[in-house]
Enzyme design. Structure first.
Site, PDB file in Angstrom:
ATOM      1  CG  ASP A  18      72.865  -7.373  30.743  1.00 52.85           C
ATOM      2  OD1 ASP A  18      73.121  -6.168  30.965  1.00 52.85           O
ATOM      3  OD2 ASP A  18      73.122  -8.282  31.580  1.00 52.85           O
ATOM      4  CE  LYS A  27      70.072  -5.544  35.014  1.00 49.44           C
ATOM      5  NZ  LYS A  27      71.366  -4.985  35.381  1.00 49.44           N
ATOM      6  CB  THR A  35      83.706   4.831  34.476  1.00 48.99           C
ATOM      7  OG1 THR A  35      82.560   5.593  34.081  1.00 48.99           O
ATOM      8  CG2 THR A  35      84.738   5.728  35.132  1.00 48.99           C
ATOM      9  CD  GLU A  50      76.398   8.711  28.911  1.00 53.40           C
ATOM     10  OE1 GLU A  50      76.426   8.326  27.733  1.00 53.40           O
ATOM     11  OE2 GLU A  50      75.877   9.802  29.255  1.00 53.40           O
ATOM     12  CG  PHE A  51      80.308  13.056  30.909  1.00 55.94           C
ATOM     13  CD1 PHE A  51      81.395  13.023  31.773  1.00 55.94           C
ATOM     14  CD2 PHE A  51      80.551  13.038  29.545  1.00 55.94           C
ATOM     15  CE1 PHE A  51      82.696  12.987  31.274  1.00 55.94           C
ATOM     16  CE2 PHE A  51      81.847  13.006  29.040  1.00 55.94           C
ATOM     17  CZ  PHE A  51      82.923  12.980  29.908  1.00 55.94           C
ATOM     18  NE  ARG A  89      72.500  15.519  35.330  1.00 52.43           N
ATOM     19  CZ  ARG A  89      71.664  16.554  35.243  1.00 52.43           C
ATOM     20  NH1 ARG A  89      71.564  17.407  36.249  1.00 52.43           N
ATOM     21  NH2 ARG A  89      70.921  16.743  34.168  1.00 52.43           N
ATOM     22  N   GLY A 110      75.326  17.830  53.525  1.00 52.12           N
ATOM     23  CA  GLY A 110      74.401  16.966  54.253  1.00 52.12           C
ATOM     24  C   GLY A 110      75.006  15.598  54.483  1.00 52.12           C
ATOM     25  CB  CYS A 132      79.213   7.029  39.400  1.00 57.91           C
ATOM     26  SG  CYS A 132      78.308   6.121  38.126  1.00 57.91           S
ATOM     27  CE  LYS A 179      70.838  11.773  41.234  1.00 60.10           C
ATOM     28  NZ  LYS A 179      71.606  12.011  39.991  1.00 60.10           N
TER      29      LYS A 179
END
Ligand SMILES: NC(=O)c1ccc[n+]([C@@H]2O[C@H](COP(=O)([O-])OP(=O)(O)OC[C@H]3O[C@@H](n4cnc5c(N)ncnc54)[C@H](O)[C@@H]3O)[C@@H](O)[C@H]2O)c1
Ligand SMILES: O=c1ccn([C@@H]2O[C@H](COP(=O)(O)OP(=O)(O)O[C@H]3O[C@H](CO)[C@@H](O)[C@H](O)[C@H]3O)[C@@H](O)[C@H]2O)c(=O)[nH]1
Length: 433
Positions: free
Chosen positions: A30, A35, A121, A146-147, A149, A253, A260, A323
């Protein structure tokens, strides 16, 4: 296998650690020195359940290391690219400058026979464009969207619900290399689909567009429920029993945020316009608009709970992350509501179990408190903005012990209205009478 992972953010750091957990020898690269210093010391640079344990094990095993020097990617046979593709400021389009820079830097260190695997993405057409640069080195390119969460990133990486390989037609070597990388998941029965580049790129944005649409659909029903006195949570339960619809992603809500869904549907629309199929994706403009209206609706509910005016009123905001189980505040609906209430002159004190530091970096002027007790102390109204488990478990008794406030706005529909009203609280929530 020897693997490099270029870009060690929310996606790349988890991917690198999980690849080492699976037995591969991994170097994470990176450009962010801070990081890389944290990751090298075995510390996760963001909150993600399970990541610290996987990082610890992988580093102790000697199979995982991190560097800022892209030259150290040389020697790996598979190179994953997981750099950011944020929204361009002032436009809907995806900003591909990090993708382009990382591919250019990596190209100098590729050897014939290497496989470069795009995970970021990207707008459809990107892989075909980048394949020329990669193939000029004798390496080949696959796109493997990639999916995962956030909050479930480790489990989703180790046990994905499907694998998609976008490859150049007939590139059996690319498929074989990816099969070796993912042999554990494949042995466990994970479905694997081999497609061309364009299909793989589209699968990713189509999946996110569908998820965003499902959330905005139920939030549109919330608007209708609000106009009619109906209850959107009961409506969601009832339609969700139809297996063709399903109850997941029908939580109404405050709407969707994060790094994303919002930027991906906008980039999809921008790319659709370029391709002359803007009309086919025009519904996403409405999906976005419905979603953004939820933030205004929650601000209005807080104002209504305080008899119409929030100026000078003490409000406790519980939740900042987009979230639960994440410290991510990118396009967080919770943080935006906090900021808007603050701008309206309210004395907001905000807290979150994990996201105070990320929120502070993004919005330094908001007043943060480290605990719920301090946030609610002296508050006239409490607004729950992120449905962390510990907030879902609040009862009128538990909160009543630490505050005299008797007004609560449940922006995430995560509490039982009857329980609060029976205990004498003023309870309100979007989409509910
Ligand atoms: N976060 C998720 O849950 C998730 C899931 C699926 C797909 N994605 C996609 O994955 C990509 C990365 O997302 P993210 O959330 O991890 O973003 P992020 O901002 O957390 O991480 C991106 C990382 O790339 C690094 N980087 C930028 N330029 C670089 C370069 N030239 N060389 C090496 N590193 C470089 C940045 O320093 C940063 O650490 C995006 O395209 C996103 O849409 C993210
Ligand atoms: O019923 C629901 C479900 C989710 N949300 C909100 O939607 C947003 C996104 O949630 P989620 O999809 O769980 O989080 P992400 O980690 O952003 O994951 C999405 O975006 C990733 C990045 O592209 C993909 O890999 C994932 O498959 C996709 O679910 C959050 O703000 C949630 O609060 C709702 O409002 N109602």
């Amino acid at each position: 296998m020897r693997i490099s992972v270029i870009g060690c953010g929310y996606l790349g750091a988890v991917h690198a650690a999980c690849m080492a957990e699976l037995g591969h020898e991994v170097v994470g690269v990176d450009v962010d020195e801070n990081k890389i210093a944290q990751l090298s010391a075995g510390r996760a640079p963001f909150f993600e359940p399970g990541l610290p344990e996987v990082l610890d094990r992988a580093i102790a095993s000697g199979r995982l290391r991190f560097t800022t020097d892209i030259a150290e990617a040389a020697g790996a046979s598979v190179h994953f690219v997981a750099v950011g593709t944020p929204q361009v400021v002032g436009s809907d389009a995806a900003d591909l400058r990090f993708v382009d820079a990382s591919f250019s830097a990596l190209a100098a260190h590729l050897a014939p026979g290497d496989l470069v695997v795009g995970k970021s993405t990207v707008p459809v057409g990107t892989a075909a464009r980048l394949s020329e640069l990669v193939e000029a080195t004798g390496a080949s390119l696959a796109w493997n969207p990639e999916f995962l969460r956030e909050g479930f990133a480790v489990g989703d990486t180790l046990s994905p619900d499907r694998l998609v390989y976008g490859v150049r037609a007939g590139d059996d070597a690319a498929v074989a290399a990816l099969d070796e990388v993912y042999s554990a998941a494949l042995a466990a029965g994970t479905p694997r689909l081999v497609t061309d580049y364009a299909t793989a790129e589209l699968v990713k944005v189509a999946a996110n567009a569908f998820l965003a649409t499902k959330i905005s659909f139920i939030n549109a029903m919330a608007e209708v429920a609000e106009a009619t006195g109906a209850d959107v949570t009961q409506l969601a339960d009832a339609i969700g029993h139809d297996a063709r619809i399903g109850r997941r992603f029908l939580n109404s809500g405050l709407g969707f945020g994060g790094g994303c869904l919002p930027k991906d549907i906008r980039a999809f629309m921008a790319r659709g316009d370029e391709l002359g199929v803007g009309e086919s994706l025009a519904f996403l403009r409405e999906v976005d608009a419905i979603n953004l209206r939820r933030r205004t609706r929650v601000v209005d509910l807080v104002a209504a709970a305080l008899d119409g005016d929030v100026a000078g009123r003490r409000i406790a905001a519980l939740g900042l992350a987009f979230k639960p189980d994440s410290d991510d505040v990118r396009d967080s609906p919770a943080l935006e509501v906090v900021q808007r209430l603050t701008e309206l002159g309210a004395a907001v004190v905000a807290t979150d179990p994990e996201a105070i530091e990320t929120a502070r970096r993004s919005k330094p002027d908001v007043h943060y408190a480290p605990t719920v007790e301090e946030a609610v102390d002296g508050a006239e109204c409490i607004v729950v903005l992120t449905e962390w488990r510990e907030y879902r478990e609040f009862t009128p008794e538990s909160l009543g012990r630490i505050t005299t406030a008797r007004r609560i706005v449940d922006a995430r529909n995560c509490l039982d209205p009857k329980q609060w009203r029976d205990a004498g609280w003023t309870y309100s929530a979007p989409g509910r009478p």
